[in-house]
Design a protein around this motif. Structure first.
Motif, PDB file in Angstrom:
ATOM      1  N   LEU A 286      22.932 -14.566  -9.462  1.00  0.00           N
ATOM      2  CA  LEU A 286      22.458 -15.746  -8.750  1.00  0.00           C
ATOM      3  C   LEU A 286      22.005 -15.314  -7.361  1.00  0.00           C
ATOM      4  O   LEU A 286      22.650 -14.471  -6.729  1.00  0.00           O
ATOM      5  N   THR A 287      20.916 -15.911  -6.901  1.00  0.00           N
ATOM      6  CA  THR A 287      20.478 -15.643  -5.536  1.00  0.00           C
ATOM      7  C   THR A 287      21.401 -16.405  -4.584  1.00  0.00           C
ATOM      8  O   THR A 287      22.094 -17.337  -5.002  1.00  0.00           O
ATOM      9  N   PRO A 288      21.411 -16.036  -3.305  1.00  0.00           N
ATOM     10  CA  PRO A 288      22.224 -16.791  -2.349  1.00  0.00           C
ATOM     11  C   PRO A 288      21.866 -18.282  -2.332  1.00  0.00           C
ATOM     12  O   PRO A 288      22.749 -19.133  -2.242  1.00  0.00           O
ATOM     13  N   THR A 289      20.586 -18.602  -2.445  1.00  0.00           N
ATOM     14  CA  THR A 289      20.172 -20.008  -2.460  1.00  0.00           C
ATOM     15  C   THR A 289      20.696 -20.711  -3.698  1.00  0.00           C
ATOM     16  O   THR A 289      21.182 -21.850  -3.620  1.00  0.00           O
ATOM     17  N   GLN A 290      20.623 -20.056  -4.845  1.00  0.00           N
ATOM     18  CA  GLN A 290      21.133 -20.665  -6.077  1.00  0.00           C
ATOM     19  C   GLN A 290      22.642 -20.892  -5.980  1.00  0.00           C
ATOM     20  O   GLN A 290      23.137 -21.946  -6.377  1.00  0.00           O
ATOM     21  N   ARG A 291      23.370 -19.913  -5.421  1.00  0.00           N
ATOM     22  CA  ARG A 291      24.819 -20.086  -5.241  1.00  0.00           C
ATOM     23  C   ARG A 291      25.107 -21.257  -4.316  1.00  0.00           C
ATOM     24  O   ARG A 291      26.009 -22.051  -4.569  1.00  0.00           O
ATOM     25  N   SER A 292      24.341 -21.368  -3.240  1.00  0.00           N
ATOM     26  CA  SER A 292      24.545 -22.440  -2.274  1.00  0.00           C
ATOM     27  C   SER A 292      24.289 -23.812  -2.897  1.00  0.00           C
ATOM     28  O   SER A 292      25.065 -24.751  -2.705  1.00  0.00           O
ATOM     29  N   VAL A 293      23.205 -23.925  -3.649  1.00  0.00           N
ATOM     30  CA  VAL A 293      22.869 -25.202  -4.298  1.00  0.00           C
ATOM     31  C   VAL A 293      23.912 -25.555  -5.345  1.00  0.00           C
ATOM     32  O   VAL A 293      24.365 -26.705  -5.434  1.00  0.00           O
ATOM     33  N   LEU A 294      24.334 -24.584  -6.123  1.00  0.00           N
ATOM     34  CA  LEU A 294      25.353 -24.821  -7.140  1.00  0.00           C
ATOM     35  C   LEU A 294      26.652 -25.291  -6.489  1.00  0.00           C
ATOM     36  O   LEU A 294      27.286 -26.253  -6.952  1.00  0.00           O
TER      37      LEU A 294
END
Length: 185
Positions: A75-83
């Motif tokens: 997961l990208t940092p943005t994907q982790r943050s959104v999740l």
């Protein structure tokens, strides 16, 4: 970060103490976080700005290390943050998520599309406005997020166990309480 006594004097120097002492003698400014202190502990109090600068730098480095500790999740940092935001805050629209993450809605659509393709989030009609849709975390998304969080905690626990003795762990625990107080204000 073990301190050692310098032979022939009452001063304790950390590993950067000699450089900081030279900076003092040369009239250069430096940070007091790991500064030279008299054995009696009579170091001058650091200014609020010095503490803020040091704290911001250390927290930034800690966050980078924590992010890199869970890199195997794909997961990208943005994907982790959104999740994480969806898990903590519940279902949200693309526009709401974009505002919260300070990105354009088009970018958020791409991020959500990637998460949806992996089965980590799902789309449903917005109960308040049928023209919109809301995104929420799936069970697979929660499992992935739990694994990412566990990897971060495990790395940090291993680093604490390897680098800090009991007294230092107590000191960090006290610092955590102070930082918590700062964040709460």
């Amino acid at each position: 970060m073990k301190r050692r006594d310098r032979v022939g004097g009452p001063w304790r120097l950390d590993r950067q103490g000699a450089e900081r002492q030279a900076a003092l003698q040369g009239g250069l400014s430096f940070s007091y976080g790991e500064c030279m202190t008299q054995a009696s502990g009579a170091a001058p109090d650091p200014t609020a700005e010095e503490v803020a600068n040091q704290l911001a730098a250390v927290v930034s480095r800690l966050l980078r290390r924590l992010r890199s500790s869970s890199s195997e999740s794909l997961l990208t940092p943005t994907q982790r943050s959104v999740l994480a935001r969806l898990d903590d805050g519940g279902a949200a629209t693309t526009a709401d998520l974009a505002r919260a993450e300070c990105v354009r809605p088009q970018s958020m659509r791409l991020t959500l599309g990637a998460l949806e393709a992996q089965g980590l989030v799902e789309r449903a009609p917005d109960p308040a406005d049928g023209r919109k849709s809301v995104m929420s975390v799936t069970d697979a998304g929660r499992t992935t997020l739990a694994a990412v969080r566990a990897a971060k905690r495990n790395w940090l626990a291993e680093a604490v166990a390897a680098e800090l003795d009991g007294h230092e762990r107590r000191t960090v625990t006290e610092a955590v309480a102070l930082i918590e107080r700062l964040v709460g204000s």
